[in-house]
Every structure is written in C-alpha cells, then in structure tokens.
Design a protein around this motif. Structure first.
Motif, PDB file in Angstrom:
ATOM      1  N   SER A   1     -15.644 -81.120  99.269  1.00 29.71           N
ATOM      2  CA  SER A   1     -15.938 -82.007  98.152  1.00 29.71           C
ATOM      3  C   SER A   1     -15.325 -81.408  96.892  1.00 29.71           C
ATOM      4  N   GLY A   2     -14.929 -82.236  95.939  1.00 29.06           N
ATOM      5  CA  GLY A   2     -14.354 -81.716  94.693  1.00 29.06           C
ATOM      6  C   GLY A   2     -13.334 -82.693  94.151  1.00 29.06           C
ATOM      7  N   PRO A   3     -12.575 -82.275  93.112  1.00 29.58           N
ATOM      8  CA  PRO A   3     -11.560 -83.177  92.574  1.00 29.58           C
ATOM      9  C   PRO A   3     -10.396 -83.301  93.563  1.00 29.58           C
ATOM     10  N   GLY A   4      -9.935 -84.504  93.823  1.00 31.55           N
ATOM     11  CA  GLY A   4      -8.833 -84.685  94.765  1.00 31.55           C
ATOM     12  C   GLY A   4      -8.919 -85.993  95.515  1.00 31.55           C
ATOM     13  N   ARG A   5     -10.015 -86.730  95.287  1.00 30.55           N
ATOM     14  CA  ARG A   5     -10.215 -87.988  95.988  1.00 30.55           C
ATOM     15  C   ARG A   5      -9.418 -89.099  95.301  1.00 30.55           C
ATOM     16  N   LEU A   6      -8.810 -89.962  96.101  1.00 33.47           N
ATOM     17  CA  LEU A   6      -8.068 -91.088  95.514  1.00 33.47           C
ATOM     18  C   LEU A   6      -9.036 -91.984  94.740  1.00 33.47           C
ATOM     19  N   VAL A   7      -8.655 -92.357  93.550  1.00 28.08           N
ATOM     20  CA  VAL A   7      -9.448 -93.318  92.769  1.00 28.08           C
ATOM     21  C   VAL A   7      -9.492 -94.637  93.549  1.00 28.08           C
ATOM     22  N   GLU A   8     -10.614 -95.369  93.432  1.00 27.17           N
ATOM     23  CA  GLU A   8     -10.744 -96.629  94.188  1.00 27.17           C
ATOM     24  C   GLU A   8      -9.568 -97.566  93.881  1.00 27.17           C
ATOM     25  N   PRO A   9      -9.039 -98.237  94.911  1.00 24.07           N
ATOM     26  CA  PRO A   9      -7.841 -99.059  94.731  1.00 24.07           C
ATOM     27  C   PRO A   9      -7.958-100.100  93.607  1.00 24.07           C
ATOM     28  N   ASP A  10      -9.136-100.707  93.450  1.00 25.99           N
ATOM     29  CA  ASP A  10      -9.271-101.708  92.371  1.00 25.99           C
ATOM     30  C   ASP A  10      -9.133-101.064  91.002  1.00 25.99           C
ATOM     31  N   ASP A  11      -9.627 -99.813  90.890  1.00 27.94           N
ATOM     32  CA  ASP A  11      -9.519 -99.130  89.594  1.00 27.94           C
ATOM     33  C   ASP A  11      -8.068 -98.722  89.321  1.00 27.94           C
ATOM     34  N   ILE A  12      -7.337 -98.371  90.401  1.00 26.23           N
ATOM     35  CA  ILE A  12      -5.904 -98.059  90.228  1.00 26.23           C
ATOM     36  C   ILE A  12      -5.187 -99.331  89.756  1.00 26.23           C
ATOM     37  N   ALA A  13      -5.495-100.450  90.417  1.00 22.70           N
ATOM     38  CA  ALA A  13      -4.843-101.718  90.044  1.00 22.70           C
ATOM     39  C   ALA A  13      -5.169-102.082  88.596  1.00 22.70           C
ATOM     40  N   ASP A  14      -6.450-101.947  88.221  1.00 23.87           N
ATOM     41  CA  ASP A  14      -6.839-102.296  86.836  1.00 23.87           C
ATOM     42  C   ASP A  14      -6.062-101.443  85.834  1.00 23.87           C
ATOM     43  N   ALA A  15      -6.016-100.126  86.107  1.00 16.96           N
ATOM     44  CA  ALA A  15      -5.347 -99.216  85.165  1.00 16.96           C
ATOM     45  C   ALA A  15      -3.853 -99.531  85.090  1.00 16.96           C
ATOM     46  N   ALA A  16      -3.239 -99.805  86.229  1.00 18.20           N
ATOM     47  CA  ALA A  16      -1.798-100.064  86.258  1.00 18.20           C
ATOM     48  C   ALA A  16      -1.467-101.403  85.591  1.00 18.20           C
ATOM     49  N   LEU A  17      -2.232-102.430  85.941  1.00 16.64           N
ATOM     50  CA  LEU A  17      -1.924-103.761  85.396  1.00 16.64           C
ATOM     51  C   LEU A  17      -2.169-103.796  83.886  1.00 16.64           C
ATOM     52  N   ALA A  18      -3.164-103.006  83.435  1.00 16.18           N
ATOM     53  CA  ALA A  18      -3.449-102.988  81.995  1.00 16.18           C
ATOM     54  C   ALA A  18      -2.235-102.488  81.206  1.00 16.18           C
ATOM     55  N   LEU A  19      -1.403-101.647  81.823  1.00 12.77           N
ATOM     56  CA  LEU A  19      -0.223-101.103  81.128  1.00 12.77           C
ATOM     57  C   LEU A  19       0.814-102.180  80.830  1.00 12.77           C
ATOM     58  N   VAL A  20       0.849-103.185  81.685  1.00 15.53           N
ATOM     59  CA  VAL A  20       1.914-104.185  81.546  1.00 15.53           C
ATOM     60  C   VAL A  20       1.362-105.582  81.225  1.00 15.53           C
ATOM     61  N   ALA A  21       0.044-105.647  80.999  1.00 16.02           N
ATOM     62  CA  ALA A  21      -0.566-106.968  80.781  1.00 16.02           C
ATOM     63  C   ALA A  21      -0.086-107.596  79.485  1.00 16.02           C
ATOM     64  N   ARG A  22       0.091-108.922  79.553  1.00 11.57           N
ATOM     65  CA  ARG A  22       0.320-109.673  78.320  1.00 11.57           C
ATOM     66  C   ARG A  22      -0.992-109.650  77.551  1.00 11.57           C
ATOM     67  N   ARG A  23      -0.936-109.537  76.251  1.00  6.78           N
ATOM     68  CA  ARG A  23      -2.190-109.536  75.473  1.00  6.78           C
ATOM     69  C   ARG A  23      -2.219-110.777  74.592  1.00  6.78           C
ATOM     70  N   ASP A  24      -1.712-111.892  75.138  1.00  3.32           N
ATOM     71  CA  ASP A  24      -1.566-113.079  74.292  1.00  3.32           C
ATOM     72  C   ASP A  24      -2.867-113.843  74.060  1.00  3.32           C
ATOM     73  N   LEU A  25      -3.973-113.414  74.708  1.00  3.10           N
ATOM     74  CA  LEU A  25      -5.255-114.062  74.422  1.00  3.10           C
ATOM     75  C   LEU A  25      -6.142-113.150  73.569  1.00  3.10           C
ATOM     76  N   ALA A  26      -5.569-112.044  73.091  1.00  2.52           N
ATOM     77  CA  ALA A  26      -6.351-111.101  72.265  1.00  2.52           C
ATOM     78  C   ALA A  26      -6.882-111.830  71.036  1.00  2.52           C
ATOM     79  N   GLY A  27      -8.134-111.553  70.705  1.00  2.03           N
ATOM     80  CA  GLY A  27      -8.739-112.184  69.536  1.00  2.03           C
ATOM     81  C   GLY A  27      -9.465-113.479  69.854  1.00  2.03           C
ATOM     82  N   LEU A  28      -9.299-113.993  71.082  1.00  2.00           N
ATOM     83  CA  LEU A  28      -9.990-115.243  71.436  1.00  2.00           C
ATOM     84  C   LEU A  28     -11.291-114.933  72.168  1.00  2.00           C
ATOM     85  N   ARG A  29     -12.348-115.680  71.816  1.00  2.00           N
ATOM     86  CA  ARG A  29     -13.600-115.574  72.572  1.00  2.00           C
ATOM     87  C   ARG A  29     -13.651-116.750  73.530  1.00  2.00           C
TER      88      ARG A  29
END
Ligand SMILES: Cc1cc2nc3c(=O)[nH]c(=O)nc-3n(C[C@H](O)[C@H](O)[C@H](O)COP(=O)(O)O)c2cc1C
Length: 399
Positions: free
Chosen positions: A154-182
């Motif tokens: 046990s310790g540091p070295g486990r792959l981050v959950e795939p959905d969290d990898i996807a969220d982090a990666a997609l956030a880098l390239v996401a369009r932010r064209d709805l920013a400011g809208l509720r």
C-alpha cells in the motif's frame, strides 16, 4: 476532439478500458497507442473494439499514413494511462523507438500522464527526477493516488480512477464558452405514486439530461441538476464537480424545485420526462386484487404544464429550452414540435422521435432544435453528449 490514449505495461491497464469508453461516450475520436508490454496485460482486440480504430505499437504499420507522426500531429489531447516508471523515463529522455514514443515527440497538444507503479519505484530518485523534467516541459501529471497496490502493498503509486483522469484531462482542453451562465437542467422520469409500493412512470433513463448538465459544467457554467428517476449508471455520471444535484420524485415536486431554481437562472433546460397525469388519489395502503376483482379503474388528473408556467413567469433575459419526445415522424413530427413550442412559450424546443426502440434508454440520439418562428436552428445526431453540445451551441447562438 481527437484524443490519443497511450497505454503502458502495468496491471492498471485494464482500468484504461473504462477511460477509453468514457471518452468515446462523450463523442471523442480515440486512438489507443499501447506499448508492446501493455499488450501483455490487455490485448490488442480489446483496444480496437472499444476505440473502433486500428491499434498498433509499431511505427512500421500503415506507413502510407505516416502514422509515427500523424497521430501526434492530429491530437488535441494525449493521455498516457497507466504511465509506467519505464515509460516516464523514456519520455524524459525523448526515446522514440515505438509508436507511443514518436507520437509523444510529434505532438504539440496537452499531454497528461497518470503514473502507476509500486511506491518504491515512484519514490526512486530516478522517477522523481523524470517527473520533474516532464512537469518542467509542461506535461500534466495526474496522481498517483495513495492506496492498495498489486501484491498486497500500500502507498503512493495507485492509478487515479479513470473518470478522474478523464475529468482532469478534458478540463485542460474544455471550451469555457458557458462561463458566467447559471443554468438549471432537469433530467429523468417522474414517478407518480398509486399506492405505497407502485407508481406510474416512464422509460426515460435520464441520459440526455445528465449529458446536458455535464456538458454545461465542462463548458464553464454553474449548473443545478434536478433529477427525477434516472438509471443507476446515469446517476453516477451526474456526480460531477461543478454540478449541484437535487433529487425529486413526482411532477409536482419537480415543479416546485425547478421554479425555485429558475428564479436566478440564465438558462432553464427541461429535459426531464414529466408525467402529464397523476393518480387523482394515492391509496394509503397497497391496492389489492381482493378489493378490485377482475378490473381496476384508475382516475388521473392533469399535472401542471411546468414549462408553460416557467415561460410565463421568466425573468428578463432568461432562455427556456423545452424538450418533446414524439412518436410522430417526418413533417408531422416538426409540426407538432412547432405547435408545442408556441403553446408553451419556450424559446427553444428540442424534439426527438421516440418509439419502442428509439430515443429512450439509448446511448445515441437524434434531435432537431426549433426556435423563433418555428425555424429549425440545429439538427444533431450522435451520442447524447454530442447532442448536448449541439443544444448548448444553439442556446448560445440564440442569446
Ligand atoms: C505483473 C506486472 C505488473 C507490473 N506493473 C507495473 C506498474 O504498475 N508500473 C510500472 O512502472 N511497471 C510495472 N511493471 C513493469 C513493467 O511492465 C516493465 O517495466 C515494462 O518494461 C514497461 O514497459 P512499457 O513502459 O514500455 O510499457 C509490471 C510488470 C509485471 C510483470
């Protein structure tokens, strides 16, 4: 988006199957580039079948398309998951003796690596130095997580959950064209109780509504998602940072919740399948065959038209998007959609044809967006995520 997923030789390679499925589900074109060792963990047919694209480890296959550089050049995003200690070292040194190596040197797209290895390998000065080098070059490192590792350690070295990898990666390239809208989105099917154990419901899975909420959150909006009944896997998708989730049961509950939330919203998207009728009376104890021998007649009363109510009371500048699921086809489908938009006073109406095998519960969808004067503003076919993005494009264009 054109996404290259590099897979390297660790046990966690099987988790990357989920990552690829998630990216495909969101409408991205995915090309998997494994290392030769990765294929000892998860085989080539799996990657080809789930990515729906040819897969090779070698720079010598399909040479006519100059694949050793073309994948990297075309990529909008490159994710390496899991990234072994070996591959991180090769990346740091710029080694290019396989397709993943050349692709990584040929790309100018954001590169995300998700390391996975034993804690000792992760802490080794060689790996620490390689990670530092990669970070300094702008590579995004996601994880590793702390927790149980292969072999009982046990310790540091486990792959981050795939959905969290996807969220982090997609956030880098996401369009932010709805920013400011509720925005407020409703999803799923309402359930109208008949007695303590039964209800009148519908076949909505909630997939389209949740895809709309996720797309809006990814594009920078502040999202409130009001969910009636949705399938279990769809509910898991709704748990997304940037989405405030609120659960309801009946049409009347949904009306109350959405009316409250709409008071401060810029856009309201009513994708929920709301019951038109509810039982006039809800039995306080279970309806029995004994008491209703041979035949049971239910009396239903009409539910309020929630969209019409919202449209009549909307604050200035608010866009209201209604949904219509119709079993009609062709011109009749459009004519009904136009009448419905007028009757409800919605700005936009998204219409899809449904039937026993169309629309409901399906992963793919086909819609048209009707606007001012009954004009067809957009037509979209594809995954529910692709349809969601097309609907948001139409909302933005109409504001
Ligand atoms: C069962 C098994 C599990 C492994 N898991 C990992 C791992 O999680 N991380 C890692 O860095 N190496 C791991 N390795 C070692 C790599 O497979 C080895 O270093 C290989 O050369 C990596 O090649 P690649 O980076 O080209 O895929 C594992 C090896 C075996 C046999």
């Amino acid at each position: 988006m054109f996404v290259v997923v590099g897979v390297t030789g660790g046990i966690a390679a099987y988790k990357t199957v989920h990552l690829v499925r998630r990216l495909i589900g969101e409408g991205h074109e995915v090309h998997v580039v494994p290392t030769a060792d990765a294929l000892r963990f998860v085989g080539l047919p799996t990657w080809e079948a789930i990515s729906r694209n040819p897969v090779t480890t070698s720079v010598h296959d399909d040479v006519a398309t100059v694949r050793h550089v073309s994948l990297g050049q075309r990529a909008d995003l490159v994710i390496v998951a899991p990234a072994t200690a070996n591959t991180l070292a090769r990346m740091a040194a710029g080694i290019a003796d396989d397709l993943l190596g050349t692709t990584l040197l040929a790309t100018t797209a954001p590169v995300v690596v998700a390391p996975a290895m034993h804690a000792e390998m992760w802490r080794h000065p060689a790996t620490v130095a390689n990670i530092e080098t990669l970070r300094a070059r702008g590579v995004h490192v996601v994880g590793p997580a702390d927790g149980p590792l292969t072999g009982g350690d046990s310790g540091p070295g486990r792959l981050v959950e795939p959905d969290d990898i996807a969220d982090a990666a997609l956030a880098l390239v996401a369009r932010r064209d709805l920013a400011g809208l509720r925005v407020v989105v409703t999803a799923g099917g309402t359930r109208e109780p008949l007695d303590p154990v039964r209800f009148l419901g519908n076949r909505s899975s909630g997939r389209q509504g949740v895809a709309l909420a996720r797309a809006a959150a990814d594009r920078g909006a502040e999202v409130t998602l009001i969910v009636a009944h949705v399938d279990a896997d769809v509910r898991a998708d709704a748990a997304h940072t940037g989405i405030a989730l609120s659960a309801v049961g009946t049409a009347l509950e949904l009306q109350e919740r959405v009316t409250d939330a709409a008071a401060t919203a810029d856009v309201v998207v009513m994708a929920a399948a709301v019951a038109d009728y509810r039982p006039a009376e809800v039995a306080t104890s279970k309806l029995t065959k004994e008491a209703n021998a041979g035949r049971l007649v239910l009396e239903l009363v009409e539910n309020p038209d929630i969209v019409a109510g919202l449209a009549a009371a909307r604050p200035a500048g608010q866009t209201i998007v209604a949904f219509a699921a119709e079993t009609a086809t062709g011109d009749e489908l459009l004519a009904r959609a136009r009448r419905k938009r007028e009757r409800k006073g919605a700005d936009l109406l998204v219409v899809n044809e449904v039937g026993w095998e169309r629309g409901f519960e399906q992963v793919e969808n086909e819609v048209r967006v009707i606007g001012e004067g009954g004009a067809v503003l957009a037509a979209a076919t594809g995954t529910k995520r692709q349809v969601a993005d097309a609907v948001w494009d139409a909302v933005l264009a109409s504001r």
